[in-house]
Design a protein around this motif. Structure first.
Motif, PDB file in Angstrom:
ATOM      1  N   ALA A 129       1.163  -1.016   0.107  1.00 10.90           N
ATOM      2  CA  ALA A 129       0.246   0.052  -0.226  1.00 10.90           C
ATOM      3  C   ALA A 129       0.468   0.956  -0.182  1.00 10.90           C
ATOM      4  CB  ALA A 129      -0.834  -0.330   0.987  1.00 10.90           C
ATOM      5  N   ILE A 130       1.729   1.403   0.655  1.00  8.70           N
ATOM      6  CA  ILE A 130       3.055   2.445   1.275  1.00  8.70           C
ATOM      7  C   ILE A 130       3.281   2.343  -0.188  1.00  8.70           C
ATOM      8  CG2 ILE A 130       5.283   3.468   1.681  1.00  8.70           C
ATOM      9  CD1 ILE A 130       4.169   1.626   4.420  1.00  8.70           C
ATOM     10  N   SER A 131       3.777   1.321  -1.060  1.00 11.44           N
ATOM     11  CA  SER A 131       4.411   2.024  -2.242  1.00 11.44           C
ATOM     12  C   SER A 131       3.089   1.981  -3.566  1.00 11.44           C
ATOM     13  CB  SER A 131       5.428   1.129  -2.704  1.00 11.44           C
ATOM     14  OG  SER A 131       5.162   0.095  -2.689  1.00 11.44           O
ATOM     15  N   GLY A 132       2.380   1.653  -3.641  1.00 13.57           N
ATOM     16  CA  GLY A 132       1.461   1.893  -4.330  1.00 13.57           C
ATOM     17  C   GLY A 132       0.706   1.251  -5.340  1.00 13.57           C
ATOM     18  N   LEU A 133       1.117   0.182  -5.151  1.00 18.33           N
ATOM     19  CA  LEU A 133       0.906  -1.305  -4.967  1.00 18.33           C
ATOM     20  C   LEU A 133      -0.280  -1.815  -5.409  1.00 18.33           C
ATOM     21  CD1 LEU A 133       4.494  -3.108  -5.189  1.00 18.33           C
ATOM     22  CD2 LEU A 133       3.196  -2.171  -7.224  1.00 18.33           C
ATOM     23  N   ALA A 156       8.923   9.960  -5.777  1.00 18.15           N
ATOM     24  CA  ALA A 156       9.082  10.500  -4.499  1.00 18.15           C
ATOM     25  C   ALA A 156      10.036  10.648  -3.491  1.00 18.15           C
ATOM     26  CB  ALA A 156       7.807  10.573  -3.363  1.00 18.15           C
ATOM     27  N   GLY A 157      10.895   8.987  -3.382  1.00 14.31           N
ATOM     28  CA  GLY A 157      11.912   8.946  -3.267  1.00 14.31           C
ATOM     29  C   GLY A 157      11.407   7.680  -2.275  1.00 14.31           C
ATOM     30  N   ILE A 158      10.859   6.819  -2.392  1.00 11.93           N
ATOM     31  CA  ILE A 158      10.263   5.767  -1.868  1.00 11.93           C
ATOM     32  C   ILE A 158      11.000   4.480  -2.518  1.00 11.93           C
ATOM     33  CG2 ILE A 158       8.937   3.930  -1.039  1.00 11.93           C
ATOM     34  CD1 ILE A 158       7.294   6.663   0.954  1.00 11.93           C
ATOM     35  N   SER A 159      11.664   3.276  -2.167  1.00 11.81           N
ATOM     36  CA  SER A 159      11.900   2.276  -3.030  1.00 11.81           C
ATOM     37  C   SER A 159      11.324   1.044  -2.102  1.00 11.81           C
ATOM     38  CB  SER A 159      13.377   2.361  -3.380  1.00 11.81           C
ATOM     39  OG  SER A 159      13.604   1.353  -4.281  1.00 11.81           O
ATOM     40  N   HIS A 160      11.327  -0.273  -2.585  1.00 11.46           N
ATOM     41  CA  HIS A 160      10.654  -1.149  -2.294  1.00 11.46           C
ATOM     42  C   HIS A 160      11.189  -2.372  -2.701  1.00 11.46           C
ATOM     43  CE1 HIS A 160       6.553  -3.068  -1.465  1.00 11.46           C
ATOM     44  NE2 HIS A 160       7.768  -4.279  -1.015  1.00 11.46           N
ATOM     45  N   CYS A 161      11.683  -3.412  -1.936  1.00  8.80           N
ATOM     46  CA  CYS A 161      13.161  -4.145  -2.044  1.00  8.80           C
ATOM     47  C   CYS A 161      11.310  -5.621  -1.726  1.00  8.80           C
ATOM     48  CB  CYS A 161      13.695  -4.842  -0.936  1.00  8.80           C
ATOM     49  SG  CYS A 161      15.289  -5.661  -1.619  1.00  8.80           S
ATOM     50  N   PRO A 162      11.070  -6.051  -2.833  1.00  7.97           N
ATOM     51  CA  PRO A 162       9.683  -7.201  -2.268  1.00  7.97           C
ATOM     52  C   PRO A 162      10.490  -8.273  -1.686  1.00  7.97           C
ATOM     53  CG  PRO A 162      11.115  -6.943  -5.052  1.00  7.97           C
ATOM     54  CD  PRO A 162      11.579  -6.028  -4.556  1.00  7.97           C
ATOM     55  N   GLU A 163       9.397  -9.335  -1.224  1.00  7.84           N
ATOM     56  CA  GLU A 163       9.851 -10.465  -0.757  1.00  7.84           C
ATOM     57  C   GLU A 163      10.311 -11.383  -2.470  1.00  7.84           C
ATOM     58  OE1 GLU A 163       6.262 -12.163   1.481  1.00  7.84           O
ATOM     59  OE2 GLU A 163       7.264 -13.861   1.593  1.00  7.84           O
ATOM     60  N   GLY A 164      11.064 -11.824  -2.345  1.00 10.67           N
ATOM     61  CA  GLY A 164      11.168 -13.005  -3.050  1.00 10.67           C
ATOM     62  C   GLY A 164      12.108 -12.595  -3.602  1.00 10.67           C
ATOM     63  N   ARG A 165      12.939 -11.523  -3.536  1.00 11.05           N
ATOM     64  CA  ARG A 165      14.195 -11.029  -4.218  1.00 11.05           C
ATOM     65  C   ARG A 165      13.886  -9.931  -5.331  1.00 11.05           C
ATOM     66  NH1 ARG A 165      16.504 -14.757  -0.986  1.00 11.05           N
ATOM     67  NH2 ARG A 165      16.048 -16.869  -1.742  1.00 11.05           N
ATOM     68  N   ARG A 166      13.091 -11.513  -6.055  1.00 10.44           N
ATOM     69  CA  ARG A 166      12.713 -10.722  -7.660  1.00 10.44           C
ATOM     70  C   ARG A 166      12.888 -10.151  -8.596  1.00 10.44           C
ATOM     71  NH1 ARG A 166       6.758 -10.158  -7.066  1.00 10.44           N
ATOM     72  NH2 ARG A 166       5.971 -11.920  -5.379  1.00 10.44           N
ATOM     73  N   ASN A 209       4.719   7.164  -8.761  1.00  9.18           N
ATOM     74  CA  ASN A 209       5.012   8.401  -8.275  1.00  9.18           C
ATOM     75  C   ASN A 209       5.369   8.381  -6.949  1.00  9.18           C
ATOM     76  OD1 ASN A 209       4.014   9.998 -10.713  1.00  9.18           O
ATOM     77  ND2 ASN A 209       1.538   9.648  -9.835  1.00  9.18           N
ATOM     78  N   VAL A 210       5.155   7.228  -6.569  1.00 11.00           N
ATOM     79  CA  VAL A 210       6.410   6.924  -4.769  1.00 11.00           C
ATOM     80  C   VAL A 210       7.199   7.070  -4.718  1.00 11.00           C
ATOM     81  CG1 VAL A 210       6.021   5.425  -3.023  1.00 11.00           C
ATOM     82  CG2 VAL A 210       3.963   6.056  -3.967  1.00 11.00           C
ATOM     83  N   LEU A 211       7.770   6.109  -6.390  1.00 15.73           N
ATOM     84  CA  LEU A 211       9.480   5.953  -5.935  1.00 15.73           C
ATOM     85  C   LEU A 211      10.069   7.399  -6.756  1.00 15.73           C
ATOM     86  CD1 LEU A 211      11.578   3.878  -6.704  1.00 15.73           C
ATOM     87  CD2 LEU A 211      10.808   3.835  -9.335  1.00 15.73           C
ATOM     88  N   SER A 258      17.589   3.209  -6.619  1.00 14.16           N
ATOM     89  CA  SER A 258      16.971   4.866  -6.974  1.00 14.16           C
ATOM     90  C   SER A 258      17.811   5.843  -6.614  1.00 14.16           C
ATOM     91  CB  SER A 258      15.829   4.363  -6.903  1.00 14.16           C
ATOM     92  OG  SER A 258      15.081   3.945  -5.357  1.00 14.16           O
ATOM     93  N   ARG A 259      18.633   5.573  -5.518  1.00 17.91           N
ATOM     94  CA  ARG A 259      18.643   6.599  -4.535  1.00 17.91           C
ATOM     95  C   ARG A 259      17.942   7.180  -3.424  1.00 17.91           C
ATOM     96  NH1 ARG A 259      23.445  10.917  -6.125  1.00 17.91           N
ATOM     97  NH2 ARG A 259      25.696   8.722  -6.990  1.00 17.91           N
ATOM     98  N   PRO A 260      17.210   6.210  -2.435  1.00 22.65           N
ATOM     99  CA  PRO A 260      15.637   6.787  -1.592  1.00 22.65           C
ATOM    100  C   PRO A 260      15.815   7.022  -0.695  1.00 22.65           C
ATOM    101  CG  PRO A 260      15.853   4.213  -1.456  1.00 22.65           C
ATOM    102  CD  PRO A 260      17.188   4.732  -2.916  1.00 22.65           C
TER     103      PRO A 260
END
Ligand code: ATP
Length: 233
Positions: free
Chosen positions: A46-50, A75-85, A71-73, A150-152
């Motif tokens: 939710a925080i990362s807009g997914l 703004a400076g938020i980057s998400h490292c997902p479960e399971g590496r992906r 837009n979330v990215l 992305s230099r979050p």
């Protein structure tokens, strides 16, 4: 820095997050702990807009209002997902470039990639190898590095230790502590409640989509309910 107020998420008819509020201050390392299915990953999504949500999320005073992941990215938020992906058919270098796709400063991107290869020479040696052929631990380092490309200002980690051998778990947590020490704020979901509480400044315990405890690392580690239910007594 991040303020989440009365967040609710539904997957179709199933209501999984029920009015969760939390905050992360600049420079903090905050963890979300809780049992399987408590809603931890959904909070990060939710925080990362997914995923769509009701409620309010603000970041550095700016309201997100379901504005979507790009837009979330930005703004400076980057998400490292479960399971590496990682992108399995792209090379290690290409995966890192993908992490920087909103950046225009190519020289600095190349410098960040080289800095990462200096830190993890095994990945430097494998820079032209398809990411899908790396070991689990190497893929985790790559996934974290890609997230940092992305230099979050704030990075969201979802279960970074999942499926890793103990020495690699330690290496992963060291990498995350290093990221925080260099000035990036961290919000991390972690199944390993003991490790999560030992690493963090503050933590929230989620149960069935609600915050049932919150506090500093010291308070949470001393809490009898948490000790009994999540830390093995
Ligand atoms: P885990 O530690 O097992 O990953 P979690 O705390 O991260 O669990 P979530 O993955 O956020 O929990 O899932 C919360 C609830 O939402 C679960 O009951 C799950 O079945 C449900 N859920 C998650 N994703 C979906 C989806 N895409 N569609 C429907 N239900 C979903």
């Amino acid at each position: 820095m991040l303020r989440v107020e009365a967040l609710s998420v539904r997957y179709g008819p199933v209501h999984v997050i029920h009015g969760v509020s939390l905050s992360v201050e600049e420079g903090e390392l905050v963890t979300l702990i809780g049992a399987n299915g408590a809603g931890k990953s959904t909070m990060l999504k939710a925080i990362s807009g997914l995923v769509k949500y009701e409620g309010k999320i603000t970041f550095n005073g700016e309201a997100f209002d379901n504005c979507g992941p790009r837009n979330v990215l930005a703004a400076g938020i980057s998400h490292c997902p479960e399971g590496r992906r990682v992108f399995p058919h792209l090379t290690v270098t290409e995966n890192l470039i993908m992490g920087a796709y909103l950046r225009k400063d190519r020289d600095e991107v190349a410098r960040d990639i080289n800095g990462f290869f200096d830190r993890f020479p095994r990945l430097g040696e494998r820079r032209s190898q398809a990411a899908g052929t790396l070991s689990g631990g190497e893929q985790q380092m790559l996934a974290i590095a890609r997230t940092m490309m992305s230099r979050p200002k704030l990075v969201l980690f979802d279960e970074p230790s999942l499926g890793l051998a103990p020495n690699l778990v330690e290496q992963t947590f060291r990498f995350i502590l290093d990221i925080r020490a260099k000035g990036t704020t961290v919000l991390m979901v972690e199944q390993n409640a003991l490790a999560a509480l030992q690493l963090c400044d503050r933590s929230y315990l989620l149960s069935s989509g609600k915050v049932v405890q919150k506090g500093t690392s010291v308070e949470m580690l001393a809490n009898p309910h948490i000790r009994q239910a999540y830390l093995g007594g």
